[in-house]
Design a protein around this motif. Structure first.
Motif, PDB file in Angstrom:
ATOM      1  N   ASN A   1       4.570  -3.153   7.312  1.00 28.19           N
ATOM      2  CA  ASN A   1       5.891  -3.509   6.782  1.00 28.19           C
ATOM      3  C   ASN A   1       6.932  -3.650   7.888  1.00 28.19           C
ATOM      4  O   ASN A   1       7.849  -4.450   7.767  1.00 28.19           O
ATOM      5  CB  ASN A   1       6.345  -2.480   5.750  1.00 28.19           C
ATOM      6  N   SER A   2       6.779  -2.894   8.973  1.00 29.04           N
ATOM      7  CA  SER A   2       7.738  -2.950  10.077  1.00 29.04           C
ATOM      8  C   SER A   2       7.513  -4.137  11.009  1.00 29.04           C
ATOM      9  O   SER A   2       8.458  -4.744  11.487  1.00 29.04           O
ATOM     10  CB  SER A   2       7.662  -1.670  10.917  1.00 29.04           C
ATOM     11  N   HIS A   3       6.236  -4.464  11.280  1.00 28.77           N
ATOM     12  CA  HIS A   3       5.925  -5.455  12.307  1.00 28.77           C
ATOM     13  C   HIS A   3       5.078  -6.634  11.837  1.00 28.77           C
ATOM     14  O   HIS A   3       4.574  -7.387  12.653  1.00 28.77           O
ATOM     15  CB  HIS A   3       5.239  -4.765  13.497  1.00 28.77           C
ATOM     16  N   GLY A   4       4.882  -6.772  10.558  1.00 28.62           N
ATOM     17  CA  GLY A   4       4.157  -7.921  10.025  1.00 28.62           C
ATOM     18  C   GLY A   4       2.661  -7.677   9.877  1.00 28.62           C
ATOM     19  O   GLY A   4       2.147  -6.611  10.204  1.00 28.62           O
ATOM     20  N   LEU A   5       2.001  -8.706   9.368  1.00 26.23           N
ATOM     21  CA  LEU A   5       0.565  -8.620   9.106  1.00 26.23           C
ATOM     22  C   LEU A   5      -0.225  -8.409  10.389  1.00 26.23           C
ATOM     23  O   LEU A   5       0.199  -8.832  11.465  1.00 26.23           O
ATOM     24  CB  LEU A   5       0.074  -9.896   8.411  1.00 26.23           C
ATOM     25  N   PHE A   6      -1.386  -7.784  10.264  1.00 25.74           N
ATOM     26  CA  PHE A   6      -2.279  -7.584  11.398  1.00 25.74           C
ATOM     27  C   PHE A   6      -3.044  -8.891  11.625  1.00 25.74           C
ATOM     28  O   PHE A   6      -3.680  -9.401  10.715  1.00 25.74           O
ATOM     29  CB  PHE A   6      -3.257  -6.440  11.119  1.00 25.74           C
ATOM     30  N   SER A   7      -2.969  -9.426  12.846  1.00 28.10           N
ATOM     31  CA  SER A   7      -3.576 -10.734  13.119  1.00 28.10           C
ATOM     32  C   SER A   7      -5.070 -10.663  13.399  1.00 28.10           C
ATOM     33  O   SER A   7      -5.769 -11.661  13.296  1.00 28.10           O
ATOM     34  CB  SER A   7      -2.867 -11.411  14.295  1.00 28.10           C
TER      35      SER A   7
ATOM     36  N   ASP B   1      -0.365   5.842   4.962  1.00 24.21           N
ATOM     37  CA  ASP B   1       1.080   5.686   5.151  1.00 24.21           C
ATOM     38  C   ASP B   1       1.397   5.000   6.472  1.00 24.21           C
ATOM     39  O   ASP B   1       2.302   4.157   6.549  1.00 24.21           O
ATOM     40  CB  ASP B   1       1.779   7.043   5.082  1.00 24.21           C
ATOM     41  N   GLU B   2       0.648   5.335   7.534  1.00 29.88           N
ATOM     42  CA  GLU B   2       0.871   4.726   8.846  1.00 29.88           C
ATOM     43  C   GLU B   2       0.530   3.236   8.831  1.00 29.88           C
ATOM     44  O   GLU B   2       1.241   2.423   9.426  1.00 29.88           O
ATOM     45  CB  GLU B   2       0.059   5.451   9.914  1.00 29.88           C
ATOM     46  N   ILE B   3      -0.547   2.858   8.147  1.00 30.29           N
ATOM     47  CA  ILE B   3      -0.941   1.445   8.051  1.00 30.29           C
ATOM     48  C   ILE B   3       0.148   0.655   7.336  1.00 30.29           C
ATOM     49  O   ILE B   3       0.601  -0.393   7.817  1.00 30.29           O
ATOM     50  CB  ILE B   3      -2.296   1.284   7.324  1.00 30.29           C
ATOM     51  N   VAL B   4       0.572   1.146   6.184  1.00 28.01           N
ATOM     52  CA  VAL B   4       1.582   0.434   5.383  1.00 28.01           C
ATOM     53  C   VAL B   4       2.904   0.354   6.141  1.00 28.01           C
ATOM     54  O   VAL B   4       3.541  -0.705   6.184  1.00 28.01           O
ATOM     55  CB  VAL B   4       1.757   1.113   4.003  1.00 28.01           C
ATOM     56  N   LYS B   5       3.304   1.445   6.775  1.00 31.19           N
ATOM     57  CA  LYS B   5       4.562   1.452   7.529  1.00 31.19           C
ATOM     58  C   LYS B   5       4.516   0.463   8.695  1.00 31.19           C
ATOM     59  O   LYS B   5       5.460  -0.308   8.909  1.00 31.19           O
ATOM     60  CB  LYS B   5       4.844   2.860   8.054  1.00 31.19           C
ATOM     61  N   GLU B   6       3.416   0.456   9.442  1.00 30.27           N
ATOM     62  CA  GLU B   6       3.277  -0.454  10.578  1.00 30.27           C
ATOM     63  C   GLU B   6       3.294  -1.914  10.119  1.00 30.27           C
ATOM     64  O   GLU B   6       3.958  -2.761  10.701  1.00 30.27           O
ATOM     65  CB  GLU B   6       1.990  -0.149  11.352  1.00 30.27           C
TER      66      GLU B   6
ATOM     67  N   ASN C   1      -3.873  -5.934   4.994  1.00 32.83           N
ATOM     68  CA  ASN C   1      -2.720  -6.821   5.159  1.00 32.83           C
ATOM     69  C   ASN C   1      -1.929  -7.023   3.873  1.00 32.83           C
ATOM     70  O   ASN C   1      -0.865  -7.637   3.913  1.00 32.83           O
ATOM     71  CB  ASN C   1      -3.156  -8.179   5.706  1.00 32.83           C
ATOM     72  N   HIS C   2      -2.419  -6.538   2.740  1.00 33.38           N
ATOM     73  CA  HIS C   2      -1.715  -6.781   1.480  1.00 33.38           C
ATOM     74  C   HIS C   2      -1.583  -5.546   0.600  1.00 33.38           C
ATOM     75  O   HIS C   2      -0.616  -5.428  -0.143  1.00 33.38           O
ATOM     76  CB  HIS C   2      -2.410  -7.893   0.688  1.00 33.38           C
ATOM     77  N   ALA C   3      -2.547  -4.653   0.644  1.00 35.55           N
ATOM     78  CA  ALA C   3      -2.562  -3.508  -0.263  1.00 35.55           C
ATOM     79  C   ALA C   3      -1.503  -2.480   0.115  1.00 35.55           C
ATOM     80  O   ALA C   3      -1.128  -2.345   1.274  1.00 35.55           O
ATOM     81  CB  ALA C   3      -3.946  -2.860  -0.261  1.00 35.55           C
TER      82      ALA C   3
ATOM     83  N   ASP D   1       0.389  -9.203  -7.013  1.00 34.88           N
ATOM     84  CA  ASP D   1       1.115 -10.088  -6.112  1.00 34.88           C
ATOM     85  C   ASP D   1       0.479 -11.468  -6.156  1.00 34.88           C
ATOM     86  O   ASP D   1      -0.741 -11.598  -5.993  1.00 34.88           O
ATOM     87  CB  ASP D   1       1.068  -9.530  -4.680  1.00 34.88           C
ATOM     88  N   LYS D   2       1.281 -12.486  -6.409  1.00 37.34           N
ATOM     89  CA  LYS D   2       0.840 -13.880  -6.384  1.00 37.34           C
ATOM     90  C   LYS D   2      -0.409 -14.120  -7.236  1.00 37.34           C
ATOM     91  O   LYS D   2      -1.367 -14.750  -6.813  1.00 37.34           O
ATOM     92  CB  LYS D   2       0.594 -14.343  -4.943  1.00 37.34           C
ATOM     93  N   GLY D   3      -0.395 -13.594  -8.443  1.00 37.75           N
ATOM     94  CA  GLY D   3      -1.461 -13.869  -9.399  1.00 37.75           C
ATOM     95  C   GLY D   3      -2.725 -13.038  -9.245  1.00 37.75           C
ATOM     96  O   GLY D   3      -3.720 -13.311  -9.904  1.00 37.75           O
ATOM     97  N   VAL D   4      -2.715 -12.035  -8.380  1.00 41.98           N
ATOM     98  CA  VAL D   4      -3.889 -11.174  -8.202  1.00 41.98           C
ATOM     99  C   VAL D   4      -3.455  -9.706  -8.234  1.00 41.98           C
ATOM    100  O   VAL D   4      -2.281  -9.395  -8.066  1.00 41.98           O
ATOM    101  CB  VAL D   4      -4.638 -11.456  -6.877  1.00 41.98           C
ATOM    102  N   ILE D   5      -4.427  -8.837  -8.423  1.00 47.91           N
ATOM    103  CA  ILE D   5      -4.185  -7.397  -8.327  1.00 47.91           C
ATOM    104  C   ILE D   5      -4.969  -6.897  -7.124  1.00 47.91           C
ATOM    105  O   ILE D   5      -6.156  -7.185  -6.975  1.00 47.91           O
ATOM    106  CB  ILE D   5      -4.640  -6.656  -9.602  1.00 47.91           C
ATOM    107  N   TYR D   6      -4.282  -6.182  -6.246  1.00 46.90           N
ATOM    108  CA  TYR D   6      -4.924  -5.571  -5.081  1.00 46.90           C
ATOM    109  C   TYR D   6      -5.204  -4.097  -5.365  1.00 46.90           C
ATOM    110  O   TYR D   6      -4.333  -3.385  -5.867  1.00 46.90           O
ATOM    111  CB  TYR D   6      -4.026  -5.651  -3.833  1.00 46.90           C
TER     112      TYR D   6
END
Length: 168
Positions: free
Chosen positions: A77-83, A70-75, A41-43, A50-55
């Motif tokens: 970034n396109s549709h938000g964090l995985f719940s 690439d698919e994880i990051v694209k998804e 969800n962040h890397a 980001d926000k005081g930490v390194i991922y």
């Protein structure tokens, strides 16, 4: 030296993208900078601050399909964090993600925040991928077998295996 003193997060995240020497990791720890695992969800592909930490970057996970990264990051970034795990797998349906990718993400701690321990995710990876291939309804009905967590030594060994160093 200026960047290391005044912008340590940015300095070390860029440095780690080129080399993950233990001395750099020790410097980060000594400076009180928090280094977090490659959370889906962040890397990003590489190390980021980001926000005081390194991922740790998803690209640092040995054996993880680069196209899947690439698919994880694209998804995301396109549709938000995985719940949750089911949301992640449903949104990744149709991608190149396979059982070995789930295992590598599990060993790296990328799926830890979904409420399942690493042993449960590793043991159930094949059935989760099979359910994902058949569609959302089967995936939402698939139950993950409750299993005790792997020992800390096993977790550390797997992290070292896939990342080259330990986070836990």
């Amino acid at each position: 030296a200026y960047l290391k003193i005044y912008f340590p997060l940015e300095f070390f995240s860029v440095l780690l993208n080129y080399d993950t020497k233990n001395s750099y990791l020790q410097n980060i720890k000594n400076k009180g900078i928090k280094l977090l695992g490659p959370d889906i969800n962040h890397a990003e592909r590489g190390f980021i601050s980001d926000k005081g930490v390194i991922y740790v970057g998803l690209g640092k996970i040995k054996g993880l399909n680069r196209k899947v990264i690439d698919e994880i990051v694209k998804e995301r970034n396109s549709h938000g964090l995985f719940s949750g795990l089911t949301d992640f797998l449903q949104r990744m349906a149709g991608s190149d993600i396979g059982e070995s990718d789930i295992v590598q993400l599990t060993y790296a701690g990328s799926l830890d925040h979904f409420g399942y321990n690493r042993q449960e995710l590793k043991t159930n990876a094949a059935s989760l991928i099979t359910a994902m291939e058949f569609g959302g309804s089967l995936l939402s009905e698939t139950k993950i077998s409750a299993i005790g967590e792997m020992s800390l030594l096993d977790r550390l060994a797997h992290e070292k295996e896939v990342l080259g160093f330990t986070i836990s």
